[in-house]
Design a protein around this motif. Sequence first.
Motif, mmCIF file in Angstrom:
data_model
loop_
_atom_site.group_PDB
_atom_site.id
_atom_site.type_symbol
_atom_site.label_atom_id
_atom_site.label_comp_id
_atom_site.label_asym_id
_atom_site.label_seq_id
_atom_site.Cartn_x
_atom_site.Cartn_y
_atom_site.Cartn_z
ATOM 1 N N LEU A 140 0.836 -1.192 0.000
ATOM 2 C CA LEU A 140 0.000 0.000 0.000
ATOM 3 C C LEU A 140 0.874 1.246 0.000
ATOM 4 O O LEU A 140 1.857 1.318 0.733
ATOM 5 C CB LEU A 140 -0.884 -0.009 1.255
ATOM 6 N N VAL A 141 0.513 2.222 -0.837
ATOM 7 C CA VAL A 141 1.202 3.520 -0.847
ATOM 8 C C VAL A 141 0.166 4.631 -0.850
ATOM 9 O O VAL A 141 -1.000 4.417 -1.193
ATOM 10 C CB VAL A 141 2.161 3.687 -2.055
ATOM 11 N N ASN A 199 -4.707 6.630 -2.403
ATOM 12 C CA ASN A 199 -4.186 5.400 -1.816
ATOM 13 C C ASN A 199 -4.244 4.330 -2.890
ATOM 14 O O ASN A 199 -5.299 4.126 -3.512
ATOM 15 C CB ASN A 199 -5.010 4.957 -0.611
ATOM 16 N N LEU A 200 -3.120 3.669 -3.114
ATOM 17 C CA LEU A 200 -3.039 2.579 -4.076
ATOM 18 C C LEU A 200 -2.608 1.324 -3.336
ATOM 19 O O LEU A 200 -1.694 1.369 -2.506
ATOM 20 C CB LEU A 200 -2.002 2.885 -5.164
ATOM 21 N N LEU A 228 4.467 0.374 -6.837
ATOM 22 C CA LEU A 228 3.345 1.255 -6.497
ATOM 23 C C LEU A 228 3.801 2.699 -6.305
ATOM 24 O O LEU A 228 3.076 3.627 -6.665
ATOM 25 C CB LEU A 228 2.634 0.757 -5.234
ATOM 26 N N VAL A 229 4.983 2.899 -5.738
ATOM 27 C CA VAL A 229 5.518 4.256 -5.591
ATOM 28 C C VAL A 229 5.644 4.888 -6.978
ATOM 29 O O VAL A 229 5.268 6.048 -7.181
ATOM 30 C CB VAL A 229 6.877 4.254 -4.849
ATOM 31 N N ALA A 276 11.655 10.218 -15.599
ATOM 32 C CA ALA A 276 12.221 11.363 -14.874
ATOM 33 C C ALA A 276 11.169 12.012 -13.973
ATOM 34 O O ALA A 276 11.475 12.393 -12.831
ATOM 35 C CB ALA A 276 12.794 12.386 -15.856
ATOM 36 N N ASP A 277 9.933 12.121 -14.453
ATOM 37 C CA ASP A 277 8.852 12.674 -13.624
ATOM 38 C C ASP A 277 8.601 11.782 -12.409
ATOM 39 O O ASP A 277 8.449 12.266 -11.284
ATOM 40 C CB ASP A 277 7.554 12.798 -14.429
ATOM 41 N N ARG A 278 8.557 10.471 -12.644
ATOM 42 C CA ARG A 278 8.311 9.542 -11.533
ATOM 43 C C ARG A 278 9.446 9.605 -10.513
ATOM 44 O O ARG A 278 9.207 9.596 -9.307
ATOM 45 C CB ARG A 278 8.109 8.125 -12.068
#
Length: 186
Positions: free
Chosen positions: A19-20, A121-122, A150-151, A170-172
Motif C-alpha cells: 500500500l502507498v 491510496n493505491l 506502487l511508488v 524522470a517525472d516519476r
Amino acid sequence: MLIWRRRRMQPDAPLQQALVTTVIDVPLSAAWARLEDFSAAHYYVPRLTATEIVSAQSSGLGAHRRVYSGKTYLEETIIEWNEGSGFVIRLHKGSKPMPPFRDARFVYALSEEGPEQTRVNLALQFLMPLGGVGRWLGANLIKSPMEKQLVQVAAGMKHYYETGELATDADRKRLAGTVSTAPADD
C-alpha cells in the motif's frame, strides 16, 4: 495430497497487500475525472505503452481493459466501483490470475485532503500459492518490490493528474519522494 489441495483451494484465505499513499494537488472532482477514464493507465503506469478497452462499457463495474507493455498485455476488470472515490480491478490473463498469484487486485482509492488536494491510496492485494510458504514469500520477497512499483505508479499519477501530460521516468523519479508506503496487515 487431497488435504494439500483442500488447503490450497480455500477461497477465504486472506489477501496480503502492498500500500502507498500520496497527495495530488487537484480537487477530488478533477482527480475522479482522470481516474474514471479507464483508458488512461499508460499515461502514468511505468512501462505501459497502451491501454485498450475490450468491453462494451468503458467504465464502471465490469469494464474490462488490456494494458500493454510492448506486445504483451495484462487484463484488468473492474470488480468494485465506488462512484467518485475509486474502484478495484482484478488483474488477470483470460480466466487465470496474474502470475504468480492465485488472486491479484489493484485498489484505487481517492479522498478529499483539502479543497484543492486529493489523497490517493493505491494497493496491490494478492494471494500467493503454496499456503504458509506462499504467505511467507509474499511478505518477505514480493511485498517490497510491489511497494516500489506502487511508488512509481503513484508518482506517475501525481504528475499526470496535475499536468495532464504523460509521466516519464524522470517525472516519476522526481516525485517518488512525495509518495509514502503505508503499513499493511500481513
